[in-house]
Scaffold this motif. Structure first.
Motif, short mmCIF file in Angstrom:
data_model
loop_
_atom_site.label_atom_id
_atom_site.label_comp_id
_atom_site.label_asym_id
_atom_site.label_seq_id
_atom_site.Cartn_x
_atom_site.Cartn_y
_atom_site.Cartn_z
N LEU A 69 47.13 61.01 105.10
CA LEU A 69 46.33 60.85 103.89
C LEU A 69 45.06 61.69 104.01
O LEU A 69 43.98 61.21 104.34
N ASP A 70 45.22 62.98 103.74
CA ASP A 70 44.11 63.91 103.95
C ASP A 70 43.00 63.68 102.93
O ASP A 70 43.27 63.43 101.74
N PRO A 71 41.74 63.76 103.34
CA PRO A 71 40.62 63.53 102.43
C PRO A 71 40.55 64.56 101.31
O PRO A 71 40.03 64.24 100.22
N VAL A 72 41.05 65.78 101.51
CA VAL A 72 40.95 66.81 100.48
C VAL A 72 41.79 66.42 99.25
O VAL A 72 41.35 66.58 98.11
N ALA B 250 37.76 54.84 102.62
CA ALA B 250 38.84 53.97 102.15
C ALA B 250 39.26 54.40 100.75
O ALA B 250 38.40 54.66 99.90
N LEU B 251 40.55 54.47 100.51
CA LEU B 251 41.04 54.92 99.22
C LEU B 251 40.69 53.92 98.13
O LEU B 251 41.04 52.73 98.25
N PRO B 252 40.02 54.35 97.05
CA PRO B 252 39.81 53.44 95.92
C PRO B 252 41.15 53.03 95.30
O PRO B 252 42.17 53.71 95.48
N ALA B 253 41.12 51.95 94.55
CA ALA B 253 42.35 51.43 93.94
C ALA B 253 43.04 52.51 93.11
O ALA B 253 42.39 53.25 92.35
N MET B 254 44.34 52.60 93.24
CA MET B 254 45.25 53.49 92.51
C MET B 254 45.17 54.95 92.94
O MET B 254 45.95 55.76 92.46
N THR B 255 44.28 55.32 93.85
CA THR B 255 44.26 56.71 94.29
C THR B 255 45.36 57.02 95.30
O THR B 255 45.49 58.17 95.73
N HIS C 173 46.50 44.79 99.22
CA HIS C 173 46.39 43.78 100.28
C HIS C 173 45.39 44.17 101.36
O HIS C 173 44.77 43.30 101.98
N ALA C 174 45.26 45.46 101.60
CA ALA C 174 44.33 45.96 102.61
C ALA C 174 43.98 47.39 102.24
O ALA C 174 44.80 48.10 101.62
N PRO C 175 42.79 47.86 102.59
CA PRO C 175 42.42 49.23 102.21
C PRO C 175 43.21 50.27 102.99
O PRO C 175 43.43 50.13 104.20
N LEU C 176 43.65 51.31 102.28
CA LEU C 176 44.23 52.48 102.93
C LEU C 176 43.10 53.37 103.42
O LEU C 176 42.12 53.58 102.72
N ARG C 177 43.24 53.93 104.61
CA ARG C 177 42.21 54.77 105.20
C ARG C 177 42.57 56.24 105.04
O ARG C 177 43.68 56.66 105.41
N ALA C 178 41.65 57.00 104.50
CA ALA C 178 41.83 58.45 104.48
C ALA C 178 41.69 58.98 105.90
O ALA C 178 40.97 58.41 106.73
N GLY C 179 42.39 60.06 106.20
CA GLY C 179 42.32 60.65 107.52
C GLY C 179 43.25 60.00 108.53
O GLY C 179 43.07 60.17 109.74
N THR D 37 56.12 50.32 98.74
CA THR D 37 55.29 49.59 99.70
C THR D 37 54.67 50.59 100.64
O THR D 37 55.37 51.32 101.34
N ILE D 38 53.33 50.65 100.64
CA ILE D 38 52.61 51.61 101.48
C ILE D 38 51.90 50.84 102.58
O ILE D 38 51.19 49.86 102.32
N SER D 39 52.08 51.29 103.81
CA SER D 39 51.51 50.58 104.96
C SER D 39 50.86 51.57 105.92
O SER D 39 51.17 52.77 105.92
N GLN D 40 49.95 51.06 106.72
CA GLN D 40 49.33 51.80 107.81
C GLN D 40 49.30 50.93 109.04
O GLN D 40 48.95 49.74 108.96
N ASP D 41 49.71 51.49 110.17
CA ASP D 41 49.72 50.76 111.44
C ASP D 41 50.46 49.44 111.33
O ASP D 41 50.05 48.42 111.90
#
Length: 281
Positions: free
Chosen positions: A26-29, A47-52, A96-102, A132-136
Motif C-alpha cells: 500500500l504505497d503512500p504515493v 493510516a488510510l482514511p475510510a474508502m481510500t 474493523h481496523a485501520p489499514l497502514r500505508a507503507g 476482505t482486506i487484511s494486514q498481518d
C-alpha cells in the motif's frame, strides 16, 4: 423474450463461491494521488482514511483483454454476463481496523451471489462480491459490492435544472472532464463513458460524460469524515439511483441522524443521484 442465451443464469450462478486473492504494498504515493483527486492536498496519512482502499487492488487487464466499452472482457474470474452495460450499483464497507500505508496487505474477493431480475428497462443481472482486506492476519476492511448488468436501453434524456433546486446550505461540486479523467486514472477504470464523449452519447446513449458512482461516493465519504473530525468511521454504504453528468452542479448534503450521517448527492433537477450513510465509533 430473454436477451440472455438459454442456460445463462445457471452458468453465471455456477461462479458463486469462487475466490481470488491478491497481495499489494500500500504505497503512500497511490494514496496521495487518490486523495488529491478528491481535492485533499498535503502528505498522505499513515493510516488510510475510510474508502481510500479503492486506490489499491485494481484490475490489471492486458491491452488485448479490454472490451469495446473499456471494461475488461467478460469471463475469467467473473461470470461472462452477456448483457452489454455494466455499472457499479451500490456498496457497503465496514472498517474493523485501520489499514497502514507503507505496508503489504491482502485482498480476498469472493463471488457471493448472482441474481436475475426484470426491471423497467429490461433484464438485469446483479453480481454481489465480498472483498476482505487484511494486514498481518487482521481483518481491516470488509466490503460488499453490487455490480449490475443491463441491456442497451433507451437514450437517457438531458438533466435540466429545476428552478427550485438551489444550493441552499449545501456544498456544491461541479466535476469537470479533467476531474473524471483523473479519477479514471487513479482507479485504472477504462470505462469510456467517463472520458469519451462521442462513445458515451452515440453508443451508451448518455447526454454527456458520466460521473463515476465511486467518485461521488468517495466525495460523500470525505464530507462525512470532515463532519466528525477525530472520530473513526465504522461503516459507509452508498447506492447509486441516477446518473450524474460532467459539468453540472451537484449538491452535497449531510444530515445528522440517530446512527450517524445520512448523505446525498443531488442533481440539478433535484433528484438524488447517490444516497449514502456513514456511522462512527
Amino acid at each position: 423474450m430473454s436477451a440472455l442465451p438459454p442456460g445463462a443464469i445457471d452458468l453465471y450462478r455456477s461462479f458463486i463461491g469462487r475466490t481470488e486473492a491478491a497481495r499489494q504494498y500500500l504505497d503512500p504515493v497511490s494514496l496521495k494521488r487518490f486523495l488529491t483527486v478528491l481535492g485533499e492536498n498535503g502528505e498522505a496519512p499513515a493510516a488510510l482514511p475510510a474508502m481510500t482502499h479503492w486506490a489499491y487492488f485494481l484490475p490489471l487487464p492486458s491491452n488485448d483483454e479490454i472490451g469495446e466499452d473499456g471494461h475488461p472482457r467478460r469471463g475469467g474470474f467473473l461470470p461472462p454476463v452477456a448483457l452489454p452495460r455494466r455499472m457499479f450499483a451500490s456498496g457497503s464497507s465496514e472498517f474493523h481496523a485501520p489499514l497502514r500505508a507503507g505496508a503489504e496487505a491482502e485482498c480476498v474477493t469472493r463471488i457471493v451471489d448472482v441474481v436475475h431480475k426484470d426491471g423497467r428497462s429490461g433484464e438485469l443481472v446483479f453480481l454481489e462480491l465480498d472483498k476482505t482486506i487484511s494486514q498481518d492476519g487482521e481483518t481491516c476492511v470488509v466490503e460488499r459490492q453490487t455490480i449490475v448488468y443491463r441491456g442497451d436501453g433507451a437514450k437517457v434524456p438531458p438533466v435540466e435544472p429545476a428552478p427550485e433546486a438551489g444550493a441552499g446550505g449545501d456544498a456544491v461540486w461541479r466535476p469537470g472532464p479533467v476531474d473524471l479523467f483523473r479519477f479514471s486514472a487513479v482507479t485504472f477504470n477504462g470505462h469510456r463513458i467517463h472520458y469519451d464523449a462521442p462513445y458515451a452519447a452515440d453508443v451508451e446513449g448518455y447526454p454527456g460524460l458520466v460521473v463515476h458512482g465511486p467518485f461521488t461516493a468517495s466525495k460523500l465519504c470525505r464530507l462525512a469524515a470532515g463532519m466528525r473530525p477525530g472520530r473513526a468511521m465504522a461503516s459507509f454504504a452508498f447506492r447509486a439511483a441516477a446518473p450524474l453528468f460532467c459539468g453540472q452542479p451537484v449538491r452535497m448534503r449531510a444530515e445528522a441522524g440517530e446512527d450517524g450521517l445520512a448523505l446525498s448527492a443531488i442533481r440539478q433537477d433535484g433528484k438524488v443521484a447517490v444516497a449514502a450513510q456513514a456511522s462512527f465509533h
